[in-house]
Scaffold this motif. Structure first.
Motif: not given
Lengths: 161, 161
Positions: A84, A87, A91, A94, A118, B1-3, B8-9
């Motif tokens: 993945d 991250e 982050h 992105s 995280h 595992m991402k946000i 986020e916004y």
DNA sequence: TCAAATCTATACTTTTATGTCAAGATTCAT
DNA sequence: ATGAATCTTGACATAAAAGTATAGATTTGA
């Protein structure tokens, strides 16, 4: 915060290899069959895991895949990082919205949450090895539940102070 | 595992509202400007948050958005659930590969990991409120670091046994 | 040597998430 | 009342992730 398809299926393919005896191996068609994914997809995942050094592949008629090290030496946080991406270190780059760079410089309310989350996940996964996901040896649930219980306690102590 | 981008916004927009005094409010253009996102995008996010009951909106010349309750009563785990969906209860249905249903029935090596991870994250976020992300009152880092330290300890105790 | 079985690597297609647009609804001030 | 400022809502466009196809490389065994 979702687990991506690559994380899910990649991990599952690895677990298949972890169930094997020392002298066994699995071919792409076998892995695909056992996990209910297409052979093409399994191929891509195994290629990734092979590049990253988790599995060893051999071509040819008697070929197939095996783990490159004992399952007890393969930690989930490392696997997840390959499947993945890293991250935590990308982050903020992105999520810059319509700007070149994020508006929050040195003064970001949510960054501690993102980073902390995280790290908590990474720490939890760094205690789990592939071998713990196989057969009767599953201590995962116990470990994670204990972590959860303590999270509550910690929060009370710190936030209540 | 991402946000995800929505997490986020969406969260960032909420934090903007949390910085306001009791009689202040922000319009869509103001929120967009402060977070470096397009007005259209901010509009969609605020609509979501409004539907979910986190913010109150008023239309017209003197309109704008405010929090629907005090920032100290808005918990991050609830916000995240709205912005990213209730992942823990849909995970296994989403990852069935090329089949109608996942091959692992009652015998899934990684399910305890997935479920446990989501619970740990949820628990951690349930201790953080919007008000903790604003100004000097940031105890987030401290809380999360303490959780991390204890994770290590727990793992040693359980896995070492 | 040759064919079959297998992995490798890249390009391509499809699906999903993200982000934008535009028309409508509501409120306020004059 | 009317127009300006604002939020609302669904349809649309774009970008990213996921998945597929295919040609190539390697090994085995007849």
């Amino acid at each position: 915060m979702k687990i991506s398809a690559q994380e899910e299926y990649g991990l599952r393919c690895l677990v298949q290899l972890a169930t094997l005896a020392a002298d066994e191996s699995l071919t792409l068609p076998q892995i695909a069959e056992r996990e209910g994914v297409s052979q093409a997809n399994a191929g891509k995942l195994m290629w990734l895991l092979s590049k990253a050094g988790f599995v060893q592949s051999t071509r040819g008629t008697k070929g197939g895949y095996t783990l490159a090290r004992p399952a007890s030496k393969i930690y989930l946080n490392e696997v997840i990082k390959i499947l993945d991406g890293d991250e935590i270190n990308t982050h903020c780059e992105s999520y810059t919205g319509i700007l070149e760079v994020c508006v929050h410089k040195g003064d970001c309310g949510i960054r501690p949450v993102i980073v902390g989350l995280h790290k908590i996940v990474d720490e939890a996964l760094s205690n789990i090895t592939l071998s713990q996901l196989v057969g009767e040896e599953r201590k995962v649930t116990q470990t994670f539940q204990q972590i959860q219980r303590l999270e509550k306690k910690v929060a009370q102590e710190i936030l209540g102070s």
